[in-house]
Design a protein around this motif. Sequence first.
Motif, mmCIF file in Angstrom:
data_model
loop_
_atom_site.group_PDB
_atom_site.id
_atom_site.type_symbol
_atom_site.label_atom_id
_atom_site.label_comp_id
_atom_site.label_asym_id
_atom_site.label_seq_id
_atom_site.Cartn_x
_atom_site.Cartn_y
_atom_site.Cartn_z
ATOM 1 N N LEU A 103 10.256 3.784 17.205
ATOM 2 C CA LEU A 103 9.567 3.255 18.779
ATOM 3 C C LEU A 103 8.522 3.493 17.976
ATOM 4 O O LEU A 103 7.609 3.657 16.585
ATOM 5 N N ASP A 104 7.927 1.982 18.389
ATOM 6 C CA ASP A 104 6.622 1.385 17.475
ATOM 7 C C ASP A 104 5.971 0.704 19.355
ATOM 8 O O ASP A 104 6.837 0.424 19.858
ATOM 9 N N ARG A 105 5.102 0.627 19.340
ATOM 10 C CA ARG A 105 4.193 -1.000 20.352
ATOM 11 C C ARG A 105 4.668 -2.173 20.428
ATOM 12 O O ARG A 105 4.978 -2.879 21.025
ATOM 13 N N VAL A 111 7.411 1.182 22.901
ATOM 14 C CA VAL A 111 7.119 1.193 23.881
ATOM 15 C C VAL A 111 5.854 2.618 22.884
ATOM 16 O O VAL A 111 5.569 2.682 22.367
ATOM 17 N N ASP A 112 4.896 1.834 24.098
ATOM 18 C CA ASP A 112 3.473 3.179 23.156
ATOM 19 C C ASP A 112 3.584 4.579 23.269
ATOM 20 O O ASP A 112 4.377 5.029 24.657
ATOM 21 N N VAL A 113 3.269 5.040 22.412
ATOM 22 C CA VAL A 113 4.199 6.727 22.012
ATOM 23 C C VAL A 113 3.715 7.749 23.700
ATOM 24 O O VAL A 113 3.992 8.520 23.897
ATOM 25 N N LEU A 114 2.772 7.512 24.330
ATOM 26 C CA LEU A 114 1.941 7.763 24.952
ATOM 27 C C LEU A 114 2.925 8.078 26.512
ATOM 28 O O LEU A 114 2.800 8.940 26.764
ATOM 29 N N LEU A 161 8.521 7.525 14.033
ATOM 30 C CA LEU A 161 6.863 7.199 15.636
ATOM 31 C C LEU A 161 6.361 6.326 14.491
ATOM 32 O O LEU A 161 5.666 6.468 13.900
ATOM 33 N N GLY A 162 5.709 5.441 15.393
ATOM 34 C CA GLY A 162 4.940 4.510 14.654
ATOM 35 C C GLY A 162 6.014 3.515 13.546
ATOM 36 O O GLY A 162 5.362 3.448 12.517
ATOM 37 N N ALA A 163 6.969 2.713 13.814
ATOM 38 C CA ALA A 163 8.248 3.379 12.340
ATOM 39 C C ALA A 163 7.045 1.334 11.873
ATOM 40 O O ALA A 163 7.995 1.188 10.837
ATOM 41 N N ILE A 186 1.398 -1.223 -0.044
ATOM 42 C CA ILE A 186 0.581 -0.013 -0.022
ATOM 43 C C ILE A 186 0.779 1.548 0.009
ATOM 44 O O ILE A 186 0.398 2.180 -0.763
ATOM 45 N N ASN A 187 1.859 1.346 0.552
ATOM 46 C CA ASN A 187 3.132 2.278 0.822
ATOM 47 C C ASN A 187 3.177 3.111 -0.454
ATOM 48 O O ASN A 187 3.158 3.895 -1.188
ATOM 49 N N ARG A 188 3.874 1.566 -1.711
ATOM 50 C CA ARG A 188 4.120 1.710 -3.254
ATOM 51 C C ARG A 188 2.704 2.453 -4.068
ATOM 52 O O ARG A 188 3.559 3.546 -4.829
ATOM 53 N N ALA A 242 6.347 10.314 10.935
ATOM 54 C CA ALA A 242 5.228 9.595 11.747
ATOM 55 C C ALA A 242 4.942 9.751 9.892
ATOM 56 O O ALA A 242 4.755 10.204 8.991
ATOM 57 N N ASN A 243 4.865 8.185 9.464
ATOM 58 C CA ASN A 243 3.612 7.670 8.583
ATOM 59 C C ASN A 243 1.876 6.800 8.324
ATOM 60 O O ASN A 243 2.777 5.762 9.554
ATOM 61 N N LEU A 244 0.878 6.949 8.256
ATOM 62 C CA LEU A 244 -0.152 6.569 8.781
ATOM 63 C C LEU A 244 0.265 5.944 10.283
ATOM 64 O O LEU A 244 -0.142 5.165 10.750
HETATM 65 C C1 LIG Z 1 -0.653 1.453 9.880
HETATM 66 S S1 LIG Z 1 0.908 1.230 10.949
HETATM 67 C C2 LIG Z 1 2.519 1.975 10.492
HETATM 68 C C3 LIG Z 1 3.841 1.534 10.458
HETATM 69 C C4 LIG Z 1 5.227 2.069 9.738
HETATM 70 N N1 LIG Z 1 5.260 3.994 9.371
HETATM 71 C C5 LIG Z 1 4.351 2.248 7.483
HETATM 72 O O1 LIG Z 1 4.235 2.735 7.392
HETATM 73 O O2 LIG Z 1 4.640 0.436 7.553
HETATM 74 C C6 LIG Z 1 0.730 2.072 11.938
HETATM 75 C C7 LIG Z 1 1.783 1.531 13.508
HETATM 76 O O3 LIG Z 1 1.540 2.390 14.597
HETATM 77 C C8 LIG Z 1 1.934 1.452 16.120
HETATM 78 N N2 LIG Z 1 1.771 2.333 16.540
HETATM 79 C C9 LIG Z 1 -0.228 2.609 17.059
HETATM 80 N N3 LIG Z 1 -0.470 3.416 18.032
HETATM 81 C C10 LIG Z 1 0.275 3.359 19.145
HETATM 82 C C11 LIG Z 1 0.889 3.481 19.840
HETATM 83 N N4 LIG Z 1 0.277 4.327 20.918
HETATM 84 N N5 LIG Z 1 2.193 4.024 20.414
HETATM 85 C C12 LIG Z 1 2.994 3.041 19.449
HETATM 86 N N6 LIG Z 1 2.731 2.822 18.139
HETATM 87 C C13 LIG Z 1 1.665 2.747 17.606
HETATM 88 C C14 LIG Z 1 1.388 0.103 15.316
HETATM 89 O O4 LIG Z 1 2.084 -0.731 16.483
HETATM 90 C C15 LIG Z 1 1.577 0.348 13.559
HETATM 91 O O5 LIG Z 1 3.472 0.130 13.583
#
Ligand SMILES: C[S@@+](CC[C@H](N)C(=O)[O-])C[C@H]1O[C@@H](n2cnc3c(N)ncnc32)[C@H](O)[C@@H]1O
Length: 242
Positions: free
Chosen positions: A89-91, A115-118, A62-64, A35-37, A135-137
């Motif tokens: 960073l990703d949970r 870790v959870d970003v919050l 963030l949310g990598a 989907i990113n492609r 951050a992406n998506l």
């Molecule tokens: C839709 S995926 C996108 C992943 C990546 N950025 C990409 O484009 O391939 C969203 C990511 O955010 C992470 N995520 C969602 N809520 C989060 C939170 N509160 N803290 C940390 N990570 C979180 C999920 O684990 C997931 O890996």
Amino acid sequence: MMNMSLARNVQTETLDHLAENDPRAIRSRADLRRINRVMGTRSIVLRALRHAVPAPRRIIELGAGDGTLMLGLAAQLAAQWPAVQLTLLDRQNLVTPQTIDALRGLGWQVEILTVDVLAWLAQPATRQCYDLAMANLFMHHFDDAHLPPLLAAIAARADALFACEPRRAWLPLLGSHLVGLIGANAVTREDAVLSVRAGFAGTELSMLWPPEHRSWRLKEYAAGLFSHCFLATRQGSRTAER
Ligand SMILES: C[S@@+](CC[C@H](N)C(=O)[O-])C[C@H]1O[C@@H](n2cnc3c(N)ncnc32)[C@H](O)[C@@H]1O
């Protein structure tokens, strides 16, 4: 007359509740790479960053996710941006040793924060830590009540933020209903629609940016067919002096 605007609606996505090694999650993350492609994410992000951010030394994503998007970006940027200290960073713990090795092979140092970003942002921000947060998506996971504190906490820790998110509009919504055509599984098919409904339009993220941060330059725009971008750069920082 029918209201043609799509109201923002944030709902929990299925992938967020699946274990890291659940086969449906593994498959859905592979869908996400496709989907990113299709969304042209790498070019959209590269175009924004190359114009807005001069050689950052410390970057956090963030949310990598599995880190493969960042690896693709790093492969293009490493010549201009050498010796970056990168934090992913990703949970969930999703980055493979191969991805870490490939990033290191480009000369970047890599730290994985699971870790959870919050929770991470609730820790005191004692200094400006990052030249760039990206951050992406990711931002679309948060509703309008949680986004202002999230954005404020990022602003306290970084000199720039770039976010690439789903655009909440009819064409992306149609596209989200068609992801099955590229072989996406049931998890991705459901989450794609939820993501667009939780996405952004107009200047919604700028409006949620902390008002006390007057010294920031904000840019928010539609990109490609499906994406919505937000770029905040602190004025007077190394990042903004370009
Ligand atoms: C839709 S995926 C996108 C992943 C990546 N950025 C990409 O484009 O391939 C969203 C990511 O955010 C992470 N995520 C969602 N809520 C989060 C939170 N509160 N803290 C940390 N990570 C979180 C999920 O684990 C997931 O890996």
